[in-house]
Scaffold this motif. Structure first.
Motif, PDB file in Angstrom:
ATOM      1  N   ALA A 155       9.619  61.331 -34.251  1.00 35.72           N
ATOM      2  CA  ALA A 155       8.785  60.804 -35.334  1.00 35.72           C
ATOM      3  C   ALA A 155       7.584  61.696 -35.611  1.00 35.72           C
ATOM      4  CB  ALA A 155       8.321  59.388 -34.988  1.00 35.72           C
ATOM      5  N   ILE A 156       7.052  62.319 -34.560  1.00 34.22           N
ATOM      6  CA  ILE A 156       5.869  63.171 -34.707  1.00 34.22           C
ATOM      7  C   ILE A 156       6.183  64.441 -35.501  1.00 34.22           C
ATOM      8  CG2 ILE A 156       4.094  64.447 -33.426  1.00 34.22           C
ATOM      9  CD1 ILE A 156       3.960  61.367 -33.248  1.00 34.22           C
ATOM     10  N   THR A 157       7.443  64.864 -35.520  1.00 36.10           N
ATOM     11  CA  THR A 157       7.798  66.131 -36.165  1.00 36.10           C
ATOM     12  C   THR A 157       7.739  66.060 -37.684  1.00 36.10           C
ATOM     13  OG1 THR A 157      10.181  65.657 -36.217  1.00 36.10           O
ATOM     14  CG2 THR A 157       9.308  66.709 -34.225  1.00 36.10           C
ATOM     15  N   TYR A 158       7.730  64.861 -38.254  1.00 36.75           N
ATOM     16  CA  TYR A 158       7.668  64.729 -39.712  1.00 36.75           C
ATOM     17  C   TYR A 158       6.217  64.846 -40.169  1.00 36.75           C
ATOM     18  CZ  TYR A 158      12.440  63.146 -39.137  1.00 36.75           C
ATOM     19  OH  TYR A 158      13.776  63.072 -38.799  1.00 36.75           O
ATOM     20  N   GLN A 159       5.963  65.794 -41.058  1.00 31.17           N
ATOM     21  CA  GLN A 159       4.587  66.098 -41.463  1.00 31.17           C
ATOM     22  C   GLN A 159       4.165  65.201 -42.635  1.00 31.17           C
ATOM     23  OE1 GLN A 159       3.493  70.272 -41.554  1.00 31.17           O
ATOM     24  NE2 GLN A 159       5.285  70.821 -40.322  1.00 31.17           N
ATOM     25  N   THR A 160       3.978  63.924 -42.300  1.00 31.49           N
ATOM     26  CA  THR A 160       3.580  62.922 -43.295  1.00 31.49           C
ATOM     27  C   THR A 160       2.060  62.939 -43.444  1.00 31.49           C
ATOM     28  OG1 THR A 160       3.658  61.301 -41.511  1.00 31.49           O
ATOM     29  CG2 THR A 160       5.585  61.454 -42.948  1.00 31.49           C
ATOM     30  N   GLU A 162      -2.869  52.951 -52.373  1.00 30.35           N
ATOM     31  CA  GLU A 162      -1.495  52.755 -52.840  1.00 30.35           C
ATOM     32  C   GLU A 162      -0.591  52.190 -51.748  1.00 30.35           C
ATOM     33  OE1 GLU A 162       0.186  56.129 -54.798  1.00 30.35           O
ATOM     34  OE2 GLU A 162      -1.569  56.450 -56.074  1.00 30.35           O
ATOM     35  N   GLY A 163      -1.113  52.121 -50.531  1.00 31.21           N
ATOM     36  CA  GLY A 163      -0.357  51.587 -49.419  1.00 31.21           C
ATOM     37  C   GLY A 163      -0.750  50.162 -49.096  1.00 31.21           C
ATOM     38  N   ALA A 164      -1.659  50.002 -48.125  1.00 29.38           N
ATOM     39  CA  ALA A 164      -2.037  48.665 -47.661  1.00 29.38           C
ATOM     40  C   ALA A 164      -2.634  47.794 -48.763  1.00 29.38           C
ATOM     41  CB  ALA A 164      -3.014  48.786 -46.498  1.00 29.38           C
ATOM     42  N   LYS A 165      -3.450  48.390 -49.600  1.00 30.80           N
ATOM     43  CA  LYS A 165      -4.056  47.593 -50.680  1.00 30.80           C
ATOM     44  C   LYS A 165      -2.988  47.052 -51.616  1.00 30.80           C
ATOM     45  CE  LYS A 165      -7.583  47.659 -54.305  1.00 30.80           C
ATOM     46  NZ  LYS A 165      -8.581  48.487 -55.022  1.00 30.80           N
ATOM     47  N   ALA A 166      -2.015  47.899 -51.949  1.00 28.46           N
ATOM     48  CA  ALA A 166      -0.930  47.451 -52.827  1.00 28.46           C
ATOM     49  C   ALA A 166      -0.067  46.403 -52.139  1.00 28.46           C
ATOM     50  CB  ALA A 166      -0.087  48.651 -53.252  1.00 28.46           C
ATOM     51  N   ILE A 167       0.163  46.565 -50.836  1.00 29.46           N
ATOM     52  CA  ILE A 167       0.913  45.551 -50.086  1.00 29.46           C
ATOM     53  C   ILE A 167       0.189  44.213 -50.164  1.00 29.46           C
ATOM     54  CG2 ILE A 167       1.640  44.798 -47.787  1.00 29.46           C
ATOM     55  CD1 ILE A 167       2.088  47.750 -47.065  1.00 29.46           C
ATOM     56  N   ALA A 168      -1.113  44.230 -49.885  1.00 28.71           N
ATOM     57  CA  ALA A 168      -1.895  42.994 -49.882  1.00 28.71           C
ATOM     58  C   ALA A 168      -1.899  42.339 -51.261  1.00 28.71           C
ATOM     59  CB  ALA A 168      -3.322  43.282 -49.425  1.00 28.71           C
ATOM     60  N   GLY A 212       1.480  51.324 -43.971  1.00 23.87           N
ATOM     61  CA  GLY A 212       0.920  52.094 -45.070  1.00 23.87           C
ATOM     62  C   GLY A 212       1.250  53.572 -44.958  1.00 23.87           C
ATOM     63  N   PHE A 213       1.052  54.287 -46.061  1.00 23.28           N
ATOM     64  CA  PHE A 213       1.342  55.721 -46.072  1.00 23.28           C
ATOM     65  C   PHE A 213       0.167  56.564 -46.559  1.00 23.28           C
ATOM     66  CE2 PHE A 213       2.154  54.373 -50.373  1.00 23.28           C
ATOM     67  CZ  PHE A 213       1.891  55.473 -51.178  1.00 23.28           C
ATOM     68  N   ASP A 214      -0.975  55.921 -46.803  1.00 17.05           N
ATOM     69  CA  ASP A 214      -2.153  56.677 -47.268  1.00 17.05           C
ATOM     70  C   ASP A 214      -3.446  56.124 -46.677  1.00 17.05           C
ATOM     71  OD1 ASP A 214      -2.159  54.281 -48.662  1.00 17.05           O
ATOM     72  OD2 ASP A 214      -2.709  55.178 -50.593  1.00 17.05           O
ATOM     73  N   GLU A 215      -3.355  55.572 -45.472  1.00 12.74           N
ATOM     74  CA  GLU A 215      -4.541  54.993 -44.834  1.00 12.74           C
ATOM     75  C   GLU A 215      -5.655  56.012 -44.668  1.00 12.74           C
ATOM     76  OE1 GLU A 215      -7.280  53.949 -41.547  1.00 12.74           O
ATOM     77  OE2 GLU A 215      -5.886  55.634 -41.690  1.00 12.74           O
ATOM     78  N   GLU A 216      -5.298  57.245 -44.362  1.00  7.37           N
ATOM     79  CA  GLU A 216      -6.308  58.265 -44.071  1.00  7.37           C
ATOM     80  C   GLU A 216      -7.150  58.632 -45.287  1.00  7.37           C
ATOM     81  OE1 GLU A 216      -7.054  58.865 -41.225  1.00  7.37           O
ATOM     82  OE2 GLU A 216      -5.327  58.722 -39.909  1.00  7.37           O
ATOM     83  N   ILE A 217      -6.717  58.218 -46.472  1.00 14.95           N
ATOM     84  CA  ILE A 217      -7.525  58.460 -47.675  1.00 14.95           C
ATOM     85  C   ILE A 217      -7.881  57.149 -48.377  1.00 14.95           C
ATOM     86  CG2 ILE A 217      -6.729  60.824 -48.036  1.00 14.95           C
ATOM     87  CD1 ILE A 217      -4.813  59.740 -50.178  1.00 14.95           C
ATOM     88  N   GLY A 218      -7.863  56.050 -47.626  1.00 11.66           N
ATOM     89  CA  GLY A 218      -8.349  54.791 -48.169  1.00 11.66           C
ATOM     90  C   GLY A 218      -7.332  53.684 -48.329  1.00 11.66           C
ATOM     91  N   ASN A 265       5.292  50.961 -54.081  1.00  7.58           N
ATOM     92  CA  ASN A 265       4.880  52.305 -54.503  1.00  7.58           C
ATOM     93  C   ASN A 265       5.731  53.385 -53.821  1.00  7.58           C
ATOM     94  OD1 ASN A 265       2.891  51.537 -56.334  1.00  7.58           O
ATOM     95  ND2 ASN A 265       1.302  51.448 -54.761  1.00  7.58           N
ATOM     96  N   GLY A 266       6.951  53.030 -53.522  1.00  2.80           N
ATOM     97  CA  GLY A 266       7.903  53.992 -53.006  1.00  2.80           C
ATOM     98  C   GLY A 266       7.854  54.234 -51.516  1.00  2.80           C
ATOM     99  N   TYR A 267       6.658  54.107 -50.908  1.00  4.44           N
ATOM    100  CA  TYR A 267       6.515  54.550 -49.518  1.00  4.44           C
ATOM    101  C   TYR A 267       5.792  53.563 -48.601  1.00  4.44           C
ATOM    102  CZ  TYR A 267       8.193  58.900 -51.433  1.00  4.44           C
ATOM    103  OH  TYR A 267       8.968  59.847 -52.054  1.00  4.44           O
ATOM    104  N   ALA A 268       5.146  52.562 -49.153  1.00  2.31           N
ATOM    105  CA  ALA A 268       4.569  51.510 -48.311  1.00  2.31           C
ATOM    106  C   ALA A 268       5.696  50.571 -47.911  1.00  2.31           C
ATOM    107  CB  ALA A 268       3.481  50.757 -49.067  1.00  2.31           C
ATOM    108  N   LEU A 269       5.852  50.348 -46.614  1.00  2.00           N
ATOM    109  CA  LEU A 269       7.008  49.617 -46.092  1.00  2.00           C
ATOM    110  C   LEU A 269       6.599  48.217 -45.629  1.00  2.00           C
ATOM    111  CD1 LEU A 269       8.515  52.496 -43.901  1.00  2.00           C
ATOM    112  CD2 LEU A 269       8.892  52.042 -46.335  1.00  2.00           C
ATOM    113  N   VAL A 270       7.338  47.223 -46.085  1.00  2.00           N
ATOM    114  CA  VAL A 270       7.095  45.833 -45.678  1.00  2.00           C
ATOM    115  C   VAL A 270       8.404  45.241 -45.160  1.00  2.00           C
ATOM    116  CG1 VAL A 270       6.299  43.548 -46.358  1.00  2.00           C
ATOM    117  CG2 VAL A 270       5.306  45.581 -47.435  1.00  2.00           C
TER     118      VAL A 270
END
Length: 483
Positions: free
Chosen positions: A52-57, A193-199, A184-190, A95-100
Motif C-alpha cells: 500500500a505504501i508503494t502507491y504515490q497517492t 473534496e474528500g471528507a467534507k463531500a462525504i459528510a 478521504g483522498f485530500d485530507e492533507e490539503i483540507g 468525487n471519484g476517490y473518496a471511499l465510503v
C-alpha cells in the motif's frame, strides 16, 4: 496573639489534611484491560501494508498536480487485497476517490458509527530524498520496521481498518448497528473534496452518527510529567485555525530621511506587542480533562498538585505555559509566519504587511480574536483582517462512546493511560462534526515524540508491532461499539 497563631496552625493542618486526602483518594479513570488475544496472519498483513505504501497517492495544494493514476491503482489494490470486504459491504465513491463502505447492522433503530481515515500523503520535500534511510515509497521492511510515506499518516488507518473488516467478515461477525468506513483522498490539503463531500452527502440523506473516530492523538511515551506509563490521547476537539493579516499603508520616501516610526517598524512593533502579551492561558475544557484523567496515574508529588487543582491552578498554568507543546493546550496561540515590505534597500516601503497564524481554543471566536489583536497592537493605522474557522465542538467524555474507545485501546495496549485532550493540529474529523453527535481523534499506535516529527518529515516509519496492534484496535472498537 497566641489564639491567632493557634488558629493559623489549625487552618494549615486542616488544609494539609484535606489536600492529602484528595491526593490519596483520587480514583483512576482507566478501564480494566480485557485482552482478547486476537490472532492475525502477521506476514500477509504486513506485506499488504508494505505494498500500500508503494502507491504515490500524494496531495498537492495545486490540485492539477495530483497523479490520479496512482489513486486508481491504489483503489484497485484495495479491491484485490480485501475481496470479502468488497463482496459483502456497499462501496460508494464520492468525487471519484473518496471511499465510503457501509456495513448494515441488524438493528436499524441504533445510530450508526463511523471510522474515518485518509489515504493521501504529503509530498517528499525536494532535495531530501537522499536523507531517507529507506525510499519513501518503497514500503521497505527491515528489522521489524515498515518504512515510507503513510506508515503513520495515515494509510495505517485505512489499511488497519480494512484488515480488521476482512478478518471480522471472514469469521462471520455481524454488527448490531450500521457502520460506515470513510476514507478521504485530500485530507492533507483540507479535505474539501474528500471528507467534507462525504459528510455533506450523508447529511443530505439524513445520516447522523453516534460517533465518528478519525486519526489524531496517539499513544506517546514520556508525554506527561509525572506519568511513567505511555499516555494515549484521544482528541475530543481540535483547535480552530485562523489567518490574520496586519497591513499598513502610507507615504514611503527616501531612506535618508526616515520617520521615527516607519511602516516596517510599526508592523514589527505590533507583532512584538502580540508576542509579549499573548492570549491568557486557562486550564479549561479538553486541556483540563486531560489532566483529570492522568492525575490518578502520576507520581505522588504531581498527583498531590493536580488532585488539588483548586489551589494550585495558577502554578499549574504557569508551568504549562513554559513549554510550547503544553502552552498550546491552554491558550490560543500566535505564530507570525510571513512578512512583506520593501523592494529596494534605499527606499522606504509605502506598504508593509504581516501574516499571523493562530490556533483558537474552544470558545474563542474569530471576533474575539480580532478584537484582542486590535486592542493589543493599539495602532489605528494598521488594518486587521481575519479569516478561518473556530474550534470544533467538544465531544463527550462521559458517555459510552468515549469509554468504548478507551476500552478498545486498553485491551490492546494494556499499560497505556488513555485520556481526552485538545488536538492542536487539523484533520478530516472537523468535517464530520456536522453529521455526528461526537467526533474523536485517535491514531492507535504507541510512538515517541521523535516519531511525531517524522509524519510529514524524513524517515516516516512504523514498527510491525504497532501496525498489527492498530489492526487489533480497530477490531476491538468495532466490537465495543456493537455491545
Amino acid at each position: 496573639m497566641e489564639i491567632g497563631v493557634t488558629f493559623c496552625r489549625w487552618i494549615d493542618s486542616y488544609i494539609f489534611i484535606v489536600t492529602a486526602f484528595n491526593a490519596l483518594t483520587v480514583k483512576s479513570k482507566q478501564p480494566t484491560p480485557n485482552p482478547n488475544g486476537i490472532v492475525l496472519d502477521d506476514e500477509a498483513a504486513v506485506q499488504r501494508f508494505s505494498t500500500a505504501i508503494t502507491y504515490q497517492t500524494i496531495s498537492y495544494e495545486d490540485r492539477t498536480k495530483f497523479d490520479f493514476d496512482e489513486f486508481d491503482k491504489f483503489i484497485t489494490f484495495l479491491q484485490e487485497s480485501y475481496p470479502t470486504v468488497h463482496e459483502q459491504l456497499e462501496l460508494e465513491k464520492i468525487n471519484g476517490y473518496a471511499l465510503v463502505y457501509k456495513w448494515t447492522g441488524s438493528d436499524s433503530t441504533k445510530k450508526p458509527i463511523g471510522l474515518a481515515s485518509h489515504y493521501d500523503v504529503v509530498p517528499v520535500l525536494d532535495g531530501t530524498e537522499g536523507n531517507w534511510e529507506q525510499g519513501p515509497f518503497t514500503g521497505a521492511i527491515e528489522d521489524g520496521i515498515i518504512w515510507g510515506r503513510g506508515t503513520l499518516d495515515d494509510k495505517i488507518g485505512v489499511i488497519g481498518i480494512l484488515e480488521a473488516l476482512e478478518k471480522l467478515l471472514t469469521e462471520g461477525y455481524e454488527p448490531n448497528r450500521d457502520m460506515y468506513f470513510m476514507f478521504g483522498f485530500d485530507e492533507e490539503i483540507g479535505g474539501e473534496e474528500g471528507a467534507k463531500a462525504i459528510a455533506e452527502t450523508l447529511k443530505a440523506r439524513g445520516v447522523t452518527f453516534d460517533f465518528v473516530l478519525d486519526e489524531g492523538g496517539a499513544i506517546v511515551e514520556n508525554m506527561v510529567p509525572g506519568v511513567e506509563k505511555p499516555v494515549g490521547v484521544v482528541g475530543i476537539s481540535e483547535k480552530g485555525s485562523a489567518t490574520v493579516e496586519l497591513t499598513i499603508e502610507g507615504s514611503g520616501g527616501h531612506s535618508s530621511q526616515p520617520k521615527n516610526h516607519t511602516n516596517i517598524g510599526r508592523i514589527a512593533n505590533a507583532i512584538a506587542k502580540l508576542e509579549d502579551t499573548q492570549f491568557k492561558g486557562d486550564l479549561r475544557g479538553p486541556g483540563e480533562d486531560l489532566f483529570e484523567f492522568v492525575a490518578p496515574e502520576m507520581n505522588v508529588g504531581m498527583k498531590y498538585v493536580f488532585a488539588n487543582k483548586f489551589i494550585f491552578e495558577p502554578i499549574i498554568e504557569n508551568i504549562l505555559l513554559k513549554q510550547p507543546a503544553s502552552a498550546a493546550l491552554i491558550r490560543t496561540t500566535i505564530a507570525p509566519t510571513i512578512f512583506h515590505a520593501g523592494e529596494q534597500s534605499n527606499v522606504l516601503p509605502e506598504k508593509a504587511s504581516a501574516i499571523i497564524n493562530l490556533r483558537l481554543m474552544p470558545g474563542d471566536s474569530l471576533d474575539y480574536v480580532k478584537n484582542f489583536i486590535e486592542e493589543t497592537i493599539s495602532d489605528d493605522d494598521i488594518k486587521v483582517t481575519i479569516t478561518g474557522r473556530e474550534a470544533s465542538k467538544v465531544s463527550s467524555i462521559d458517555g459510552w462512546q468515549f469509554k468504548a474507545i478507551q476500552q478498545a485501546a486498553r485491551n490492546v495496549n494494556t499499560e497505556a493511560v488513555i485520556a481526552p485532550y485538545l488536538m492542536v493540529a487539523g484533520s478530516d474529523a472537523k468535517h464530520y462534526d456536522h453529521v455526528s453527535d461526537n467526533t474523536y481523534r485517535f491514531l492507535p499506535v504507541q510512538i515517541t515524540s521523535e516519531d511525531l516529527n517524522r509524519m510529514h518529515g524524513t524517515n516516516e516509519h512504523v514498527s510491525i508491532e504497532n501496525y498489527l496492534n492498530a489492526i487489533r484496535f480497530y477490531i476491538e472498537i468495532i466490537k465495543e461499539s456493537n455491545k
